[in-house]
Design a protein around this motif. Structure first.
Motif: not given
Length: 551
Positions: A240-251
């Protein structure tokens, strides 16, 4: 290495939890998840298609493994990957990776070296592929997200991949049944990750934050790289942390990013639990070996000519049956279907004068000296009966529950040549008295034996009245001393002998006591049945049965 892996995994988990706590801020992740689940249930077609793509990804991986490991069938490759997936979602430290190899080794006859080398090569190739895909999908984003440690992990993954290929190449040079990955295999591995990224692509679309194909691939790739050091079952927390980080970086906003990551992970976990549970048992043999007889059994063994004066031999195991053995023997006829009847009593260490009573009634007594168990007594009786060069062999309990007068009916199909193994069925005949709890127990055990044997015509799995052709009696193997009923049926059917049942009469004993006690019976019989189903039989076939039939 185990402790080092644990330490790194705990560190990643701690960083993941810290990131989530700090990054979510005032967002309402629970509300986001609930709303997303409702949206998915309202539009199930898209999620179903995404799950189908996820399943297709594993089909490609299964094909790739078969392509590099000759002799591995697709079904067993598919099962091994899903057993591994299940293990990774219920065990910590990604211990499911071990199950990938053990599943194939337990369920096939493939050698350990090629199986392990091919699994390591393909798994390392998976890791190399996701690293490359992440860089290609988001070249500017990935370096910023994974940092120096991420690059070190990526380099380690590429080294492992190279080492796996080198190991496989060495085995190939030595003549092992193994192939190096072809370009088609590499393409299948890459395509599998593309198909897997459809899951988060679809969940994000339903959440209202559609991703491009490259963005979905980047999210999937980064989360998989992080999962290599996951410490929790399924990598919950770090995923969840990794996917949330990438999604957050995407916007994607923090709450929606977390909800998308969590729901995606839940979808994959549900798939792993459901399909992985099936993969433990199908295709046969299961992860634990054969649990029932295979559908395909050997041809019926040929029958040898029988001499005109060959007798019918009846043997009766005896243990402390002095009160009944004489009466039972007195009721046996002198001839069966015109043939002389020879009677053998196997005294299994009786503490009373059962042996003397049997001898007085005209039986030949074979003594064990000490009590070894009913299975051992039946084994001795079969061996002694075969030595008489019989036309048929009949087994009969000595406790008076079965009618000696029914011996013509029980031996009839064997003497007529229509069957090799005949069971006298109480439930197809006449039961004059049977205690309710024994009736229920016999019914339940018979249903179990019917399932084990795949025979709908089997109506009595525990009968104490049976007949054998000379070939069946000689080939019969009983794998434990305690009892014989289930394992003997499984053994003879697995060898191709023709089975039949005839109705018989039964009444509950009026003297003595039965050795059967439910708890002890099940503790002894259930492991013996599993041992019988798997004894000397290759995990992927029926060579034991075919070899016995040929003899």
């Amino acid at each position: 290495m185990r402790w080092a892996r644990l330490a790194v995994g705990l560190l990643v988990l701690a960083l993941a939890v810290g990131y989530l706590v700090r990054g979510l801020g005032d967002a309402d992740p629970v509300g986001e998840v609930a709303e997303l689940v409702r949206a998915m249930l309202a539009d199930p077609a898209g999620p179903a298609l995404a799950i189908g793509c996820y399943a297709l990804a594993f089909a490609l991986r299964s094909w790739a493994w078969c392509a590099v490991l000759p002799g591995l069938r697709f079904g067993q490759s598919w099962a091994a990957l899903h057993v591994s997936l299940l293990g990774n979602h219920v065990l910590p430290l990604r211990l499911g990776e071990v199950l990938r190899v053990t599943s194939v080794l337990r369920r096939t006859e493939l050698s350990r070296g090629p199986v392990l080398a091919s699994a390591v090569t393909l798994r390392a190739g998976d890791l190399a592929a996701v690293v490359v895909l992440a860089l290609l999908a988001a070249p500017a984003l990935v370096p910023r997200l994974i940092g120096g440690w991420g690059w070190l992990l990526a380099a380690a993954g590429l080294c492992v991949a190279g080492g796996g290929v080198a190991w496989s190449w060495r085995l190939v040079r030595r003549g092992a049944a193994l192939r190096l990955p072809s370009p088609w295999v590499v393409l299948a591995v890459v395509a599998a990750w593309g198909l897997e990224s459809v899951v988060i692509w679809e969940v994000a679309r339903i959440a209202g934050f559609p991703l491009s194909a490259s963005e979905a691939l980047a999210v999937t790739s980064v989360t998989i790289v992080v999962q290599t050091v996951a410490v929790t079952p399924g990598g919950f927390g770090s995923y969840e942390a990794a996917a949330t980080a990438v999604l957050g970086a995407i916007g994607v906003p923090a709450g929606a990013a977390f909800g998308t990551a969590l729901v995606t992970h839940v979808v994959k976990t549900v798939y792993a639990l459901a399909v992985g549970a099936v993969a433990l048992f199908a295709p046969a043999p299961s992860y634990w070996g054969w649990l029932r007889l295979p559908r395909r059994l050997p041809a019926r063994p040929a029958r040898e000519p029988v001499a005109d004066d060959a007798p019918v031999v009846a043997f009766l195991p005896v243990h402390n049956e002095a009160a009944s053995i004489g009466r039972v023997l007195a009721r046996l006829p002198e001839r069966v279907a015109g043939r002389p009847l020879a009677v053998v009593a196997v005294d299994d260490g009786s503490a009373d004068d059962s042996a003397a009573r049997a001898a007085e009634a005209g039986a030949t007594v074979v003594a064990h000296g000490v009590n070894r168990g009913l299975g051992a007594a039946v084994r001795t009786g079969l061996a002694d009966a075969v030595a008489h060069r019989p036309a048929a062999v009949v087994y009969l309990d000595a406790d008076g529950e079965y009618f000696p007068e029914d011996i013509d009916s029980v031996a009839g199909p064997v003497l007529a040549g229509t069957a090799d193994y005949v069971v006298g069925s109480r439930f197809a005949g006449e039961i004059r008295r049977m205690l309710p709890h024994r009736r229920a127990g016999n019914r339940v055990l018979t249903v179990w034996v019917r399932w084990l044997t795949r025979r709908r015509d089997l109506t009595d799995g525990q009968s104490g009245y049976r007949a054998f052709s000379p070939e069946a009696a000689a080939a019969a193997e009983i794998v434990h001393d305690y009892n014989y009923a289930q394992v003997l049926t499984l053994d003879l059917l697995a060898k191709g002998f023709a089975y039949a049942e005839v109705p018989i009469r039964y009444t509950f004993r009026d003297t003595g006591t039965s050795f059967v006690k439910l708890g002890r019976y099940l503790r002894r019989v259930v492991p013996a049945v599993h041992r019988e189903l798997n004894a000397d039989r290759p995990r992927g076939g029926l060579l034991r049965a075919q070899g016995s039939a040929a003899r």
